[in-house]
Design an enzyme around this catalytic site. Structure first.
Site, PDB file in Angstrom:
ATOM      1  N   GLU A 128      41.696  59.120  38.823  1.00  4.80           N
ATOM      2  CA  GLU A 128      42.244  59.124  40.191  1.00  4.80           C
ATOM      3  C   GLU A 128      41.619  60.250  41.008  1.00  4.80           C
ATOM      4  OE1 GLU A 128      43.391  57.597  42.530  1.00  4.80           O
ATOM      5  OE2 GLU A 128      45.571  57.569  42.503  1.00  4.80           O
ATOM      6  N   THR A 181      41.048  57.629  51.015  1.00  3.64           N
ATOM      7  CA  THR A 181      42.142  58.563  50.717  1.00  3.64           C
ATOM      8  C   THR A 181      41.719  59.999  51.022  1.00  3.64           C
ATOM      9  OG1 THR A 181      43.017  57.094  49.026  1.00  3.64           O
ATOM     10  CG2 THR A 181      43.667  59.381  48.872  1.00  3.64           C
TER      11      THR A 181
HETATM   12  N1  HSE Z   1      49.940  60.590  47.941  1.00  2.00           N
HETATM   13  C1  HSE Z   1      48.620  60.091  48.181  1.00  2.00           C
HETATM   14  C2  HSE Z   1      48.289  60.311  49.634  1.00  2.00           C
HETATM   15  C3  HSE Z   1      48.557  58.641  47.833  1.00  2.00           C
HETATM   16  O1  HSE Z   1      49.138  60.029  50.472  1.00  2.00           O
HETATM   17  O2  HSE Z   1      47.196  60.780  49.950  1.00  2.00           O
HETATM   18  C4  HSE Z   1      47.205  58.025  48.021  1.00  2.00           C
HETATM   19  O3  HSE Z   1      47.308  56.630  47.792  1.00  2.00           O
END
Ligand code: HSE
Length: 306
Positions: A128, A181
């Site tokens: 990840e 992301t």
């Molecule tokens: N918590 C992470 C974000 C999840 O919001 O960047 C990414 O899918």
């Protein structure tokens, strides 16, 4: 057993108030993976179907997590991974997590389950991190544990499984734009105002309480985000109008799924989830942006063996 076929589910991270800590698992969308135990040592990826992703182990999230686990366990065999990717990368419903979690889950099954779910999450986190350049487990944990999860800590990894409301349905819309992301994280401020932090942690606490007490009303009141959504919503065209209409239609709450661009809503019952889906379609069909929508129950099992 020399191979295993699995369904590795899509997930919704953050759940509005729980940036990087809360998530839940979806049932209707996910990748399929086949993992083979082979005599040749090492980890390789022999097939990727659906999206154009790297075959090199060190550049592929499923490969990186598999390698981290492989190097730690040093088994007397190797693994060959086939990935049938159904979750579009960059869609905001845990595409990289599904791959990263799937490879370690499958290898663990083939080895006779030497690792528990927390340990699997620890290795999946390495994959990840390749995708988002940061170790966050709020998509991985619901994919591996199922249901709703709260990541109490990533170092050391500690995941709490939360109960799920029986008649809770998610509706999602995926506008066909890509948000990375890493970029969606980079636009967030490094510091937050105390008053926003207070609102946020009160909502996280009340959301957890709502799940434990089966209280749809408190769940609804808790689905607010004062930290990430105000910044990220600019990346998602028509977010405010869609959210407004969805709430008017009767959803319990609505927010950005993970880092976007997908938007999720939670509803009490499937009938309402379908109403919400129609509302989402109405709003987005007036725009130029292609999209698709779907409804899902919360998947309380997580990754499934097919
Ligand atoms: N918590 C992470 C974000 C999840 O919001 O960047 C990414 O899918």
């Amino acid at each position: 057993m020399d191979h295993i076929k699995i369904f590795s589910p899509a997930t919704v991270a953050n759940v509005s108030c729980g940036y990087d800590v809360l998530g839940f698992c979806l049932d209707s969308v996910g990748d399929e993976m086949i993992i083979h135990k082979i005599s040749e040592k090492g980890v390789k990826i022999s097939k990727i179907d659906g999206y154009d992703l790297p075959y090199e182990i060190e550049k592929n999230v499923a490969g990186v997590s598999a390698l981290a686990m492989y190097e730690a366990l040093q088994p007397d065999c190797g693994f060959d991974i086939e990935i049938y990717k159904k979750i579009k990368p960059g869609s905001g419903i845990g595409s990289s997590s599904a791959s990263a979690a799937g490879s370690v889950f499958g290898m663990n099954e083939l080895l006779g389950r030497p690792l528990n779910k927390t340990e699997l999450t620890k290795y999946a986190l390495k994959g990840e991190a390749l995708a988002s350049q940061c170790e966050h487990a709020d998509n991985l944990a619901p994919a591996i544990f199922g249901g709703f999860t709260l990541v109490r800590s990533v170092d050391p990894i500690d995941v709490l499984q939360l109960p799920t409301l029986g008649d809770l349905f998610a509706t999602l819309i995926h506008p066909q734009i890509e948000i990375k992301t890493s970029e969606s994280r980079a636009i967030l401020p490094k510091n937050v105002a105390l008053k926003d932090a207070i609102t946020q942690w009160s909502n996280v606490g009340s959301l957890v309480h709502a799940l434990h007490t089966n209280d749809y009303d408190i769940l609804s009141k808790s689905l607010n985000d004062t930290i990430a959504e105000p910044h990220r919503k600019q990346l998602i065209p028509h977010f405010d109008s869609l959210k407004g209409e969805v709430i008017k239609a009767g959803a319990l709450g609505c927010g950005i799924s993970g880092s976007g661009p997908s938007i999720f809503a939670l509803s009490h019952g499937e009938k309402m989830a379908k109403e919400v889906e129609k509302t989402m379609q109405n709003v987005y069909s007036k725009t130029e942006i292609p999209f698709y929508t779907f409804i899902s129950k919360v998947n309380s099992q997580g990754i499934k063996i097919l």
